[in-house]
Design a protein around this motif. Structure first.
Motif, PDB file in Angstrom:
ATOM      1  N   TYR A 374      -1.458  -4.633   4.063  1.00  0.00           N
ATOM      2  CA  TYR A 374      -1.889  -3.788   2.949  1.00  0.00           C
ATOM      3  C   TYR A 374      -0.685  -3.086   2.324  1.00  0.00           C
ATOM      4  O   TYR A 374       0.395  -2.982   2.924  1.00  0.00           O
ATOM      5  CB  TYR A 374      -2.944  -2.772   3.400  1.00  0.00           C
ATOM      6  CG  TYR A 374      -2.523  -1.842   4.515  1.00  0.00           C
ATOM      7  CD1 TYR A 374      -1.908  -0.609   4.236  1.00  0.00           C
ATOM      8  CD2 TYR A 374      -2.747  -2.178   5.854  1.00  0.00           C
ATOM      9  CE1 TYR A 374      -1.521   0.237   5.248  1.00  0.00           C
ATOM     10  CE2 TYR A 374      -2.360  -1.331   6.874  1.00  0.00           C
ATOM     11  CZ  TYR A 374      -1.748  -0.133   6.564  1.00  0.00           C
ATOM     12  OH  TYR A 374      -1.355   0.720   7.576  1.00  0.00           O
ATOM     13  N   LYS A 375      -0.868  -2.587   1.118  1.00  0.00           N
ATOM     14  CA  LYS A 375       0.226  -2.006   0.333  1.00  0.00           C
ATOM     15  C   LYS A 375       0.842  -0.799   1.032  1.00  0.00           C
ATOM     16  O   LYS A 375       0.142   0.097   1.474  1.00  0.00           O
ATOM     17  CB  LYS A 375      -0.296  -1.616  -1.054  1.00  0.00           C
ATOM     18  CG  LYS A 375       0.787  -1.138  -2.005  1.00  0.00           C
ATOM     19  CD  LYS A 375       0.207  -0.842  -3.381  1.00  0.00           C
ATOM     20  CE  LYS A 375       1.296  -0.371  -4.341  1.00  0.00           C
ATOM     21  NZ  LYS A 375       0.763  -0.079  -5.699  1.00  0.00           N
ATOM     22  N   MET A 380       6.458   1.431   5.766  1.00  0.00           N
ATOM     23  CA  MET A 380       6.306   2.350   6.891  1.00  0.00           C
ATOM     24  C   MET A 380       6.801   1.736   8.192  1.00  0.00           C
ATOM     25  O   MET A 380       6.778   2.374   9.236  1.00  0.00           O
ATOM     26  CB  MET A 380       4.822   2.738   7.045  1.00  0.00           C
ATOM     27  CG  MET A 380       4.274   3.500   5.852  1.00  0.00           C
ATOM     28  SD  MET A 380       2.489   3.812   6.006  1.00  0.00           S
ATOM     29  CE  MET A 380       2.452   4.884   7.442  1.00  0.00           C
ATOM     30  N   GLY A 381       7.256   0.482   8.117  1.00  0.00           N
ATOM     31  CA  GLY A 381       7.804  -0.165   9.299  1.00  0.00           C
ATOM     32  C   GLY A 381       6.803  -0.974  10.085  1.00  0.00           C
ATOM     33  O   GLY A 381       7.137  -1.545  11.139  1.00  0.00           O
ATOM     34  N   TYR A 382       5.583  -1.074   9.573  1.00  0.00           N
ATOM     35  CA  TYR A 382       4.546  -1.827  10.277  1.00  0.00           C
ATOM     36  C   TYR A 382       4.882  -3.322  10.260  1.00  0.00           C
ATOM     37  O   TYR A 382       5.202  -3.890   9.201  1.00  0.00           O
ATOM     38  CB  TYR A 382       3.185  -1.625   9.639  1.00  0.00           C
ATOM     39  CG  TYR A 382       2.583  -0.238   9.841  1.00  0.00           C
ATOM     40  CD1 TYR A 382       3.348   0.802  10.382  1.00  0.00           C
ATOM     41  CD2 TYR A 382       1.269   0.024   9.490  1.00  0.00           C
ATOM     42  CE1 TYR A 382       2.804   2.050  10.559  1.00  0.00           C
ATOM     43  CE2 TYR A 382       0.702   1.286   9.668  1.00  0.00           C
ATOM     44  CZ  TYR A 382       1.496   2.301  10.200  1.00  0.00           C
ATOM     45  OH  TYR A 382       0.950   3.554  10.376  1.00  0.00           O
TER      46      TYR A 382
END
Length: 421
Positions: A374-375, A380-382
């Protein structure tokens, strides 16, 4: 006994007329009533405390309650849980309270079918039991540990009655034939050895069933020219017709347990036997099929993955074609599972994982395993650092899949049986 009572007793069923009135006449249940047993001593001393008689029909529960009534100096009240409500209980308690206050006389409450009481009915009698106003004697065909409220059961001693043996049944039948007061002692009855054996076996441990069968055989058989009533195997088979199989909740759990343990132990013949007994006892075949499927994973598992395929196919066959034809694929699955290599590594692994999964808060998922579709997720580093297994040789790659603090935790331990290596 007045004239009217004698007329009622005269036309009562044989089983009721032959009901033992003294402890010495009682047949069976030696594990409870043999010399030196606690229940026997309590009855003889008129010191029976709160108890529940639990066992199949026709094994002597009500008869023993009658004997206690005949032997006691206390008051004796009777209620049936099917028809009695809270108001009936309060009436008994009021009378028992008066008897205790005015005359120092204890009172028994014999409650038949006691498993049929709901919580409100059970709670209505609890204070009287705790204060000693009444002494409860419950009678039930269902396991009170399962069917009754724990508050009642915890205040009672449960005595389990067993089906009567063939020897016990034969003793009672012979007594009925010879008894001149309540039985057929005034008639000339000859019952063949094979007919007696058949009567005792078909009664299935139920003395009431045996005596009802004897009664029908006697009244429906015309004496010969010498006045002898000959009871043959054919007459007995028509009088009882078919062996009755009872299956209450407790018996179902016991039989399904025996069925599963037979499959687990690899005993094909025992597993098929319990399968047949349960079907004829009226157990829903879908419940049996579900247990076969569960067993295929729980006790065979990875050792032979085809066991689950066999079990699932048997369930499908049952749903598509039903009984009696589905008994064949179900039997095939049972035989396959019995003969399969056994391993419980699956259930051991999943139970251990579930145990850890139920502890504390939901763990934090490692960053490289988090959803990054997802955007803003990648920013965020995911997903950063995730190794895609299909990019590696063998399409498997080592990386940490456990959360922090759970690294190295192992649940699955191959048993070394069959394919479980």
């Amino acid at each position: 006994m007045d004239l009217f009572e004698s007329q009622i007793e005269k036309y009562a069923p044989l089983a009721d007329r032959m009901r033992p009135k003294k402890l010495e006449e009682f047949v069976g249940q030696q594990h409870l009533l043999g010399e030196g047993k606690v229940l026997r001593s309590a009855i003889e001393r008129d010191a029976v405390t709160n108890c529940i008689f639990f066992g199949p029909p026709g094994c002597g529960k009500t008869t023993l309650a009658n004997i206690i009534e005949n032997n006691t100096k206390a008051g004796f009240f009777r209620l049936n849980a099917v028809t009695a409500g809270v108001a009936d209980v309060r009436k008994v308690i009021d009378q028992a309270t008066d008897a205790l206050k005015l005359y120092g006389k204890r009172s028994y409450l014999m409650l038949d079918e006691c498993h049929r009481w709901n919580k409100a009915q059970s709670d209505s009698v609890l204070p009287a039991i705790e204060k000693g106003i009444i002494i409860l004697i419950g009678s039930t065909t269902e396991n009170p540990m399962i069917s009754m409220t724990s508050a009642i059961v915890s205040r009672c001693r449960v005595f389990e009655f067993y089906p009567l043996s063939i020897v016990d049944i034969e003793t009672s039948v012979k007594r009925a034939i010879e008894d001149k007061s309540n039985g057929y002692g005034d008639l000339n009855i000859e019952i063949s050895k094979d007919a007696m054996k058949q009567l005792c076996m078909l009664s299935n441990g139920d003395i009431r069933c045996a005596l009802n069968g004897l009664e029908l055989a006697v009244v429906s058989t015309k004496p010969d020219k010498d006045g002898i009533i000959h009871i043959s195997e054919d007459i007995i088979s028509q009088s009882i017709q078919k062996k009755s199989i009872q299956c209450d909740d407790n018996q179902y759990y016991d039989m399904i347990s025996a069925f599963i343990k037979s499959m687990r132990g690899g005993d094909v013949n025992a597993a098929l036997y319990w399968f047949g007994v349960m079907v004829h006892a009226g157990v829903d075949p879908k419940l049996i099929a579900r247990r076969i499927m569960i067993h295929a994973s729980e006790d065979v598992g990875i050792a032979d993955p085809m066991a689950l395929v066999q079990a699932a196919s048997a369930m499908t066959a049952l749903e598509k074609i039903g009984l009696p034809e589905a008994r064949i694929p179900m039997a095939q699955a049972i035989i396959y599972i019995c003969r399969a290599k056994k391993s419980n590594s699956v259930i051991v692994a999943v139970d251990a994982a579930f145990s850890d999964g139920a502890k504390g808060e939901v763990p934090s998922v490692p960053m490289h395993l988090r959803d990054c579709h997802y955007k803003g997720a990648k920013e965020m580093g995911y997903g950063t650092g995730y190794k895609y297994p299909h990019d590696y040789e063998g399409h498997v790659v080592e990386q940490e899949y456990m959360p922090v603090g759970m690294e190295g935790r192992i649940y699955y331990h191959p048993s070394g049986m069959g394919e479980d290596v």
